[in-house]
Design a protein around this motif. Structure first.
Motif, mmCIF file in Angstrom:
data_model
loop_
_atom_site.group_PDB
_atom_site.id
_atom_site.type_symbol
_atom_site.label_atom_id
_atom_site.label_comp_id
_atom_site.label_asym_id
_atom_site.label_seq_id
_atom_site.Cartn_x
_atom_site.Cartn_y
_atom_site.Cartn_z
ATOM 1 N N PHE A 16 0.840 -1.196 0.000
ATOM 2 C CA PHE A 16 0.000 0.000 0.000
ATOM 3 C C PHE A 16 0.879 1.250 0.000
ATOM 4 C CE2 PHE A 16 -2.533 -3.388 1.750
ATOM 5 C CZ PHE A 16 -3.784 -3.186 1.195
ATOM 6 N N PRO A 30 2.374 4.705 -0.719
ATOM 7 C CA PRO A 30 1.849 5.903 -1.384
ATOM 8 C C PRO A 30 2.579 6.167 -2.695
ATOM 9 C CG PRO A 30 2.253 6.319 0.948
ATOM 10 C CD PRO A 30 2.862 4.988 0.628
ATOM 11 N N ASP A 78 5.739 10.019 2.897
ATOM 12 C CA ASP A 78 5.402 8.686 3.402
ATOM 13 C C ASP A 78 4.770 8.751 4.789
ATOM 14 O OD1 ASP A 78 6.307 7.589 1.132
ATOM 15 O OD2 ASP A 78 8.225 6.881 1.933
ATOM 16 N N SER A 125 -4.783 7.590 1.669
ATOM 17 C CA SER A 125 -5.017 7.605 0.224
ATOM 18 C C SER A 125 -4.524 6.329 -0.438
ATOM 19 C CB SER A 125 -4.314 8.817 -0.395
ATOM 20 O OG SER A 125 -4.353 8.752 -1.804
ATOM 21 N N SER A 126 -3.403 5.779 0.051
ATOM 22 C CA SER A 126 -2.857 4.566 -0.560
ATOM 23 C C SER A 126 -3.799 3.386 -0.390
ATOM 24 C CB SER A 126 -1.483 4.241 0.039
ATOM 25 O OG SER A 126 -1.586 3.972 1.424
ATOM 26 N N ARG A 130 -7.009 4.052 -2.835
ATOM 27 C CA ARG A 130 -6.789 3.805 -4.265
ATOM 28 C C ARG A 130 -6.993 2.345 -4.652
ATOM 29 N NH1 ARG A 130 -2.024 6.597 -3.482
ATOM 30 N NH2 ARG A 130 -0.876 4.689 -3.950
#
Length: 631
Positions: free
Chosen positions: A350, A352, A524, A532-533, A536
């Motif tokens: 995951f 970013p 990070d 957000s990671s 997505r």
């Protein structure tokens, strides 16, 4: 068990039925009076691809075995040998009826004799114990189960006892008493450097120095041919002892000193392979680590368990909960138990702005770190995984896999030996690791208020310990007790040491339900970027449900309310909620109930404001009250 699988009653051998039925019996015997889970039995019989009827088939095999082993006993008789235990089965057996337990009892006697200084008696008892072995464990089933941990664990146990017997024989000056069994074991495990080292010393001590030196050259060539590496420290030290006519019992590889190191005169392996290195890849431990006493104790207990199978610990939790910090702290605590090295890989499940690491690339790096020449590393992931397991076959190595995406990414990176241990972190609960490998699952929750406050104060250091009462608690509450948010808040305070903590608390309060107070120059470590990671990875339905979550007011939400919020049928809403759980944006609580962290809800609200034109107008108060009742 210690050879072809056989069961006798009154001197007559019993027919054990088809191979899968015999495998069930072999697994129960190999565990020697300890339970075997249904999942382990299914995994043994079908190697990760079981049919829908797998559990029923195992129950049928157990029923046939009961009738075979316990003819005439009623179903609930206290005298039954084969019984249900938890989610699996247990076979009650003792040393009078099972050669494996008889072998272990004799080994204990030998060890007591060795501890009392009676090396000759120890050699005799070791010899009697090893006579129990008539070949590889469950030898007639090797084509089906030779690589399964239930049986490879016993082979490692056998090899270790042969090494003990060799050491006792060398101390007593009776190498000939064990030469045959050490030679047989070394032939059976040609890449086990512990055994090969003992064979060199036993041969030389028995007057066969020339054969020992020839044997070393053959082993060295084979290691290079099959592993692309030169012999390790223990085998090189044994070779040097042979050259110096010092054939007393060797010290373990972890205790080899400078006087036992192989000299340059011993010569390089054919074609000059790179020397074997001991990787030490762990990141630095956090000096400000605080709390997590219970999960840390669980993890340490696993590391200290007897090595009967590959030990796997899987740590999961929402983004920013402190999974990596716990894994690294644990790894440093247990590193001394793995003297052959510690491997670390960020799998970027995951990450970013990034993409998950390819297991083949990770294996390439691991193999290089373990001393395999680059040109000897095969191209395919499957071949690299096989070579990785071979290289680690007789080594004690700790493997830390951080930020895993799923089981498919992790599976090729697992060693095949109980001498190793693996720690995996990920936002998704890797239940497949528990089913296939017996992994211990540890789920992290937000720390308690007092623990979160201690975490913040540990990061702040002595400069801010005089803050007025209530300020630390207010900051902790605004951070939602999330360790990543606490770290960002502490960094902001430390960057302005002349300003009181109350100003930071006021800034976080003024930011309200936004994430503006938790930005960081390092992308990070930005709370928004970390959330957000996960976002997505969501499909359209789950993403829309996440953006609508802030419309529901309450400590948790039910499936019916989620369906109403997102305008989905109940089944589709359940699937979308499960996707949010797997991404770490929701946490499953009571059956049918879900919770979201306050900072995750703040991020969802930001996303919702961005696409306000797409979202329907908020429901009136009556509709919200209805959703609360439904949820």
């Amino acid at each position: 068990m210690l050879g072809p699988l056989r069961v006798c009653r009154a001197g007559a051998e019993l027919p054990l039925g088809p191979r899968q039925q015999r495998l069930v019996l072999a697994a129960l015997l190999a565990r020697a009076g300890r339970p075997v889970s249904l999942a382990d039995l299914v995994g043994l019989l079908w190697d990760g691809e079981p049919p829908a009827s797998a559990a029923n088939a195992v129950h049928r095999y157990v029923g046939v075995l009961r009738r075979l082993l316990e003819p005439g006993l009623p179903p609930r008789s206290p005298g039954r040998w084969l019984v249900r235990h938890g989610g699996g089965y247990l076979l009650r057996v003792d040393a009078d009826h099972l050669d494996l337990l008889r072998f272990r009892a004799l080994v204990r006697q030998a060890r007591r004799a060795a501890a009392e200084g009676d090396a000759r008696e120890a050699v005799r008892r070791y010899g009697t114990a090893l006579e129990q072995w008539q070949g590889r464990c469950a030898a007639d089933l090797l084509s089906a189960a030779g690589a399964h941990r239930v049986f490879t664990t016993l082979e490692h146990e056998y090899a270790s006892v042969v090494c003990e017997a060799a050491d006792a024989a060398l101390r007593s000056g009776r190498p000939g008493a064990v030469l045959l069994v050490v030679r047989q074991a070394a032939e059976r495990h040609p890449l086990d450097e512990r055994l090969q080292a003992r064979l060199l010393l036993v041969l030389a001590s028995d007057g066969k120095q020339a054969e020992a030196l020839t044997r070393y050259r053959d082993i060295r060539a084979r290691l290079y041919r099959e592993r692309g590496a030169r012999p390790g420290a223990e085998l090189r030290a044994a070779h040097e002892r042979v050259l110096r006519h010092r054939t007393d019992a060797p010290r373990p590889a972890t205790a080899v000193g400078e006087e036992d190191a192989a000299p340059a005169a011993a010569g390089p392996a054919p074609h000059g392979p790179a020397p074997v290195t001991v990787p030490a890849q762990l990141p630095a431990d956090l000096p400000c680590f605080f709390g997590r006493d219970r999960p840390l104790a669980q993890a340490l207990a696993l590391a200290e368990e007897p090595a009967e199978a590959l030990r796997v610990l899987a740590i999961d939790g929402i983004p920013g909960i402190g999974k990596t910090a716990l894994a690294v702290r644990l790894a440093h605590r247990v590193a001394a138990r793995f003297p052959d090295g510690q491997l670390f890989a960020d799998l970027g499940g995951f990450a970013p702005g990034g993409s998950p690491a390819d297991p083949g690339d990770v294996l390439h790096g691991f193999l290089e770190a373990l001393g395999v020449e680059r040109r000897r590393i095969p191209p395919s992931t499957e071949s690299r995984a096989a070579l990785f397991r071979s290289v680690l076959a007789a080594r004690k190595v700790l493997v830390v896999l951080d930020d895993a995406l799923d089981l498919a990414q992790v599976r090729p990176l697992l060693p095949g030996t109980p001498l190793c241990m693996v720690v995996v972190t990920g936002r998704r609960r890797l239940s497949g690791l528990a089913a296939a490998y017996g992994a211990r699952l540890v789920g992290l929750r937000v720390p308690a208020p007092a623990e979160a406050a201690g975490c913040l104060l540990r990061r702040l250091g002595p400069a801010h310990r005089g803050a007025r009462p209530g300020v630390v608690e207010e900051i902790v509450e605004r951070c939602g007790r999330l360790p990543l948010a606490l770290a960002v808040a502490a960094a902001r305070a430390l960057a302005r040491p002349d300003r009181p903590l109350s100003e930071l608390a006021a800034e976080l309060t003024a930011a309200g339900e936004s994430l503006d107070g938790f930005g960081d120059d390092g992308h990070d470590n930005d709370v928004r970027a970390v959330l957000s990671s996960s976002y997505r990875t969501l499909g359209p339905r789950a993403a829309r449900m996440f953006r609508l979550l802030p419309l529901h007011r309450g400590p948790d939400v039910g499936t019916a309310a989620l369906a109403g919020l997102a305008g989905l049928p109940p089944r589709a809403a359940t699937e979308a909620a499960g996707e949010l759980v797997r991404a770490g944006l929701l946490t499953a609580g009571r059956p049918g109930r879900y919770e979201a962290h306050r900072l995750a809800l703040a991020y969802a609200a930001e996303l919702g404001r961005e696409d306000a034109g797409e979202r329907p107008a908020p429901a009136p108060d009556a509709r919200i009250r209805s959703l609360r009742r439904a949820g």
